[in-house]
Design a protein around this motif. Structure first.
Motif, PDB file in Angstrom:
ATOM      1  N   TYR A  58       0.820  -1.197   0.000  1.00 48.60           N
ATOM      2  CA  TYR A  58       0.000   0.000   0.000  1.00 48.60           C
ATOM      3  C   TYR A  58       0.859   1.254   0.000  1.00 48.60           C
ATOM      4  O   TYR A  58       2.057   1.223   0.263  1.00 48.60           O
ATOM      5  N   LYS A  59       0.184   2.346  -0.341  1.00 48.66           N
ATOM      6  CA  LYS A  59       0.823   3.650  -0.328  1.00 48.66           C
ATOM      7  C   LYS A  59       0.400   4.349   0.961  1.00 48.66           C
ATOM      8  O   LYS A  59      -0.790   4.432   1.271  1.00 48.66           O
ATOM      9  N   ARG A  60       1.382   4.822   1.723  1.00 47.38           N
ATOM     10  CA  ARG A  60       1.099   5.520   2.982  1.00 47.38           C
ATOM     11  C   ARG A  60       1.526   6.980   2.820  1.00 47.38           C
ATOM     12  O   ARG A  60       2.696   7.277   2.605  1.00 47.38           O
ATOM     13  N   ARG A  61       0.555   7.883   2.905  1.00 48.66           N
ATOM     14  CA  ARG A  61       0.829   9.314   2.820  1.00 48.66           C
ATOM     15  C   ARG A  61       0.808   9.908   4.220  1.00 48.66           C
ATOM     16  O   ARG A  61      -0.019   9.531   5.051  1.00 48.66           O
ATOM     17  N   TYR A  62       1.692  10.854   4.429  1.00 42.69           N
ATOM     18  CA  TYR A  62       1.771  11.488   5.747  1.00 42.69           C
ATOM     19  C   TYR A  62       2.511  12.813   5.631  1.00 42.69           C
ATOM     20  O   TYR A  62       3.176  13.091   4.638  1.00 42.69           O
ATOM     21  N   GLN A  63       2.363  13.630   6.667  1.00 39.14           N
ATOM     22  CA  GLN A  63       3.069  14.903   6.700  1.00 39.14           C
ATOM     23  C   GLN A  63       4.374  14.742   7.458  1.00 39.14           C
ATOM     24  O   GLN A  63       4.424  14.081   8.492  1.00 39.14           O
ATOM     25  N   ASP A  64       5.406  15.350   6.922  1.00 36.31           N
ATOM     26  CA  ASP A  64       6.711  15.359   7.557  1.00 36.31           C
ATOM     27  C   ASP A  64       7.105  16.821   7.752  1.00 36.31           C
ATOM     28  O   ASP A  64       6.510  17.716   7.150  1.00 36.31           O
TER      29      ASP A  64
END
Length: 126
Positions: A58-64
């Motif tokens: 899966y693709k995991r998107r998040y803020q860094d």
């Protein structure tokens, strides 16, 4: 800890089996445990079973946070996980061409791109 070279071999094997249609992936809803209590967004989640083991990619998107500019930015990682009843028992998310290639092979298989292209070529040639 499993050697990185063994993990890359596993990913390469899964890619070959996917491209040869020896394993079939399908879209599923990600388990809530992957996002509950986090800021992760999982826009696409694929699963398959190989040798009685359930794999997910899966693709995991998040803020860094980028400290030089003191700003948050969106980024993403591809994750390969070994699952057990909606629980991740192992995952791998190191950035690697092998992992990206597997993700693309899975996307193409699930979308049926090969069949679509073949059908369009047949129509053009006939």
């Amino acid at each position: 800890m499993v050697a990185s070279s063994k993990i890359i071999k596993l990913i390469t094997l899964l890619t070959e089996l996917t491209q040869e249609s020896k394993i079939e992936w399908h879209v599923d809803d990600p388990p809530q445990l992957l996002t509950r209590g986090t800021d992760f967004i999982i826009p696409i989640y694929y699963v398959t079973t190989y040798k009685n083991k359930e794999f997910a990619i899966y693709k995991r998107r998040y803020q860094d946070f980028f400290p030089d500019y003191e700003k948050f930015y969106w980024t993403e990682k591809i994750v390969l996980a070994l699952m057990d009843d909606d629980t991740v028992i192992w995952d791998y998310s190191e950035s690697s061409p092998a992992l990206y290639n597997l993700f693309e092979a899975v996307r193409e298989q699930v979308a049926g791109i090969d069949d679509i292209v073949d059908n369009l070529i047949d129509e053009i040639e006939n």
